[in-house]
Design a protein around this motif. Structure first.
Motif, PDB file in Angstrom:
ATOM      1  N   TRP A   1       0.842  -1.187   0.000  1.00 33.69           N
ATOM      2  CA  TRP A   1       0.000   0.000   0.000  1.00 33.69           C
ATOM      3  C   TRP A   1       0.878   1.237   0.000  1.00 33.69           C
ATOM      4  CZ3 TRP A   1      -3.748  -1.663   4.462  1.00 33.69           C
ATOM      5  CH2 TRP A   1      -4.556  -2.708   4.011  1.00 33.69           C
ATOM      6  N   PRO A   2       0.461   2.288  -0.677  1.00 29.10           N
ATOM      7  CA  PRO A   2       1.262   3.517  -0.737  1.00 29.10           C
ATOM      8  C   PRO A   2       1.657   4.058   0.638  1.00 29.10           C
ATOM      9  CG  PRO A   2      -0.527   3.624  -2.331  1.00 29.10           C
ATOM     10  CD  PRO A   2      -0.752   2.391  -1.503  1.00 29.10           C
ATOM     11  N   ASP A   3       0.768   3.959   1.616  1.00 26.95           N
ATOM     12  CA  ASP A   3       1.082   4.448   2.966  1.00 26.95           C
ATOM     13  C   ASP A   3       2.211   3.672   3.618  1.00 26.95           C
ATOM     14  OD1 ASP A   3      -0.934   6.263   2.644  1.00 26.95           O
ATOM     15  OD2 ASP A   3      -2.327   5.300   4.040  1.00 26.95           O
ATOM     16  N   ASN A   4       2.459   2.447   3.161  1.00 31.41           N
ATOM     17  CA  ASN A   4       3.484   1.592   3.761  1.00 31.41           C
ATOM     18  C   ASN A   4       4.763   1.512   2.936  1.00 31.41           C
ATOM     19  OD1 ASN A   4       1.663   0.972   5.806  1.00 31.41           O
ATOM     20  ND2 ASN A   4       0.873  -0.790   4.708  1.00 31.41           N
ATOM     21  N   PHE A   5       4.764   2.121   1.757  1.00 29.67           N
ATOM     22  CA  PHE A   5       5.896   1.946   0.854  1.00 29.67           C
ATOM     23  C   PHE A   5       7.209   2.403   1.474  1.00 29.67           C
ATOM     24  CE2 PHE A   5       8.865   3.226  -2.407  1.00 29.67           C
ATOM     25  CZ  PHE A   5       8.943   2.056  -3.141  1.00 29.67           C
TER      26      PHE A   5
ATOM     27  N   VAL B   1      12.614   1.189   3.508  1.00 30.79           N
ATOM     28  CA  VAL B   1      13.675   1.344   4.507  1.00 30.79           C
ATOM     29  C   VAL B   1      13.967   0.006   5.183  1.00 30.79           C
ATOM     30  CG1 VAL B   1      14.295   2.441   6.692  1.00 30.79           C
ATOM     31  CG2 VAL B   1      13.289   3.793   4.863  1.00 30.79           C
ATOM     32  N   PHE B   2      12.939  -0.779   5.470  1.00 34.59           N
ATOM     33  CA  PHE B   2      13.155  -2.089   6.081  1.00 34.59           C
ATOM     34  C   PHE B   2      14.031  -2.948   5.175  1.00 34.59           C
ATOM     35  CE2 PHE B   2      11.951  -6.461   7.194  1.00 34.59           C
ATOM     36  CZ  PHE B   2      12.176  -6.433   8.556  1.00 34.59           C
ATOM     37  N   SER B   3      13.775  -2.890   3.887  1.00 35.94           N
ATOM     38  CA  SER B   3      14.595  -3.631   2.929  1.00 35.94           C
ATOM     39  C   SER B   3      16.034  -3.122   2.936  1.00 35.94           C
ATOM     40  CB  SER B   3      13.994  -3.502   1.533  1.00 35.94           C
ATOM     41  OG  SER B   3      14.799  -4.145   0.588  1.00 35.94           O
ATOM     42  N   ALA B   4      16.206  -1.822   3.089  1.00 39.75           N
ATOM     43  CA  ALA B   4      17.551  -1.235   3.107  1.00 39.75           C
ATOM     44  C   ALA B   4      18.333  -1.630   4.358  1.00 39.75           C
ATOM     45  CB  ALA B   4      17.468   0.294   3.012  1.00 39.75           C
ATOM     46  N   THR B   5      17.641  -2.095   5.400  1.00 37.95           N
ATOM     47  CA  THR B   5      18.315  -2.497   6.638  1.00 37.95           C
ATOM     48  C   THR B   5      18.584  -4.008   6.683  1.00 37.95           C
ATOM     49  OG1 THR B   5      16.245  -2.828   7.868  1.00 37.95           O
ATOM     50  CG2 THR B   5      17.232  -0.629   7.958  1.00 37.95           C
ATOM     51  N   ARG B   6      18.426  -4.679   5.575  1.00 41.80           N
ATOM     52  CA  ARG B   6      18.503  -6.151   5.582  1.00 41.80           C
ATOM     53  C   ARG B   6      19.831  -6.713   6.091  1.00 41.80           C
ATOM     54  NH1 ARG B   6      18.232  -4.431   0.466  1.00 41.80           N
ATOM     55  NH2 ARG B   6      19.999  -4.795  -0.908  1.00 41.80           N
ATOM     56  N   THR B   7      20.885  -5.908   6.079  1.00 45.31           N
ATOM     57  CA  THR B   7      22.170  -6.386   6.609  1.00 45.31           C
ATOM     58  C   THR B   7      22.459  -5.825   7.996  1.00 45.31           C
ATOM     59  OG1 THR B   7      23.386  -4.571   5.567  1.00 45.31           O
ATOM     60  CG2 THR B   7      23.155  -6.620   4.286  1.00 45.31           C
ATOM     61  N   GLN B   8      21.491  -5.180   8.605  1.00 46.41           N
ATOM     62  CA  GLN B   8      21.719  -4.505   9.888  1.00 46.41           C
ATOM     63  C   GLN B   8      21.008  -5.213  11.045  1.00 46.41           C
ATOM     64  OE1 GLN B   8      24.006  -2.112   9.914  1.00 46.41           O
ATOM     65  NE2 GLN B   8      24.135  -2.593   7.747  1.00 46.41           N
TER      66      GLN B   8
ATOM     67  N   TRP C   1      11.093  10.517  10.997  1.00 51.25           N
ATOM     68  CA  TRP C   1      11.838   9.432  11.658  1.00 51.25           C
ATOM     69  C   TRP C   1      11.043   8.729  12.760  1.00 51.25           C
ATOM     70  CZ3 TRP C   1      17.726  10.814  12.370  1.00 51.25           C
ATOM     71  CH2 TRP C   1      18.290  11.104  11.124  1.00 51.25           C
ATOM     72  N   PRO C   2      10.374   9.444  13.676  1.00 50.17           N
ATOM     73  CA  PRO C   2       9.646   8.731  14.742  1.00 50.17           C
ATOM     74  C   PRO C   2       8.558   7.800  14.203  1.00 50.17           C
ATOM     75  CG  PRO C   2       9.949  11.023  15.349  1.00 50.17           C
ATOM     76  CD  PRO C   2      10.364  10.895  13.902  1.00 50.17           C
ATOM     77  N   ARG C   3       7.784   8.281  13.228  1.00 42.43           N
ATOM     78  CA  ARG C   3       6.734   7.437  12.639  1.00 42.43           C
ATOM     79  C   ARG C   3       7.355   6.227  11.957  1.00 42.43           C
ATOM     80  NH1 ARG C   3       5.818   6.765   7.634  1.00 42.43           N
ATOM     81  NH2 ARG C   3       6.852   8.690   6.999  1.00 42.43           N
ATOM     82  N   LEU C   4       8.393   6.452  11.193  1.00 37.55           N
ATOM     83  CA  LEU C   4       9.037   5.372  10.464  1.00 37.55           C
ATOM     84  C   LEU C   4       9.671   4.363  11.414  1.00 37.55           C
ATOM     85  CD1 LEU C   4       9.450   4.455   7.609  1.00 37.55           C
ATOM     86  CD2 LEU C   4      11.485   5.855   7.488  1.00 37.55           C
TER      87      LEU C   4
ATOM     88  N   ALA D   1       8.629   3.602  14.404  1.00 39.65           N
ATOM     89  CA  ALA D   1       7.531   2.795  14.950  1.00 39.65           C
ATOM     90  C   ALA D   1       7.078   1.736  13.942  1.00 39.65           C
ATOM     91  CB  ALA D   1       6.365   3.698  15.346  1.00 39.65           C
ATOM     92  N   GLU D   2       6.981   2.113  12.685  1.00 34.59           N
ATOM     93  CA  GLU D   2       6.580   1.163  11.648  1.00 34.59           C
ATOM     94  C   GLU D   2       7.631   0.067  11.461  1.00 34.59           C
ATOM     95  OE1 GLU D   2       5.750   3.621   8.234  1.00 34.59           O
ATOM     96  OE2 GLU D   2       3.994   4.515   9.203  1.00 34.59           O
ATOM     97  N   LEU D   3       8.901   0.443  11.520  1.00 39.81           N
ATOM     98  CA  LEU D   3       9.979  -0.550  11.399  1.00 39.81           C
ATOM     99  C   LEU D   3       9.960  -1.536  12.557  1.00 39.81           C
ATOM    100  CD1 LEU D   3      12.919   1.671  10.150  1.00 39.81           C
ATOM    101  CD2 LEU D   3      11.733  -0.100   8.865  1.00 39.81           C
ATOM    102  N   ARG D   4       9.630  -1.063  13.751  1.00 44.22           N
ATOM    103  CA  ARG D   4       9.591  -1.962  14.906  1.00 44.22           C
ATOM    104  C   ARG D   4       8.500  -3.013  14.751  1.00 44.22           C
ATOM    105  NH1 ARG D   4      10.002   0.148  20.552  1.00 44.22           N
ATOM    106  NH2 ARG D   4      10.666  -1.991  20.812  1.00 44.22           N
ATOM    107  N   VAL D   5       7.383  -2.641  14.152  1.00 35.58           N
ATOM    108  CA  VAL D   5       6.315  -3.614  13.889  1.00 35.58           C
ATOM    109  C   VAL D   5       6.824  -4.667  12.906  1.00 35.58           C
ATOM    110  CG1 VAL D   5       4.031  -3.937  12.863  1.00 35.58           C
ATOM    111  CG2 VAL D   5       4.442  -2.009  14.415  1.00 35.58           C
TER     112      VAL D   5
END
Length: 79
Positions: free
Chosen positions: A9-13, A18-25, A56-59, A61-65
């Motif tokens: 969904w566009p709201d989650n893109f 960013v989650f994909s960009a952290t795949r090695t972290q 950043w704060p919203r993102l 929170a979304e990354l933690r989920v």
């Protein structure tokens, strides 16, 4: 192995990108058990991806989920 495409969904893109960009972290405990994302690396990723600081704060929170869901999958896949 090819996987079928998934709809994002566009709201989650932004969070998925960013989650994909952290795949090695990821941090791992003994015997290769995943513990979670290395949060100290997130500001670098946010900056490299051009994320505005106000988002950043919203993102985060979304990354933690997503991190929690990923941990459940990774841990359940262990033999």
């Amino acid at each position: 192995m090819s996987r079928p495409p998934v709809e994002i969904w566009p709201d989650n893109f932004q969070a998925v990108h960013v989650f994909s960009a952290t795949r090695t972290q990821w941090s791992y405990a003994g015997f290769g058990s995943p513990v979670g994302l290395i949060y100290s690396e997130l500001p670098f990723v946010f900056e490299m991806e051009g994320i505005e600081r106000k988002d950043w704060p919203r993102l985060f929170a979304e990354l933690r989920v997503m991190e929690g869901a990923a941990l459940e999958v990774m841990r359940s896949a262990k033999p």
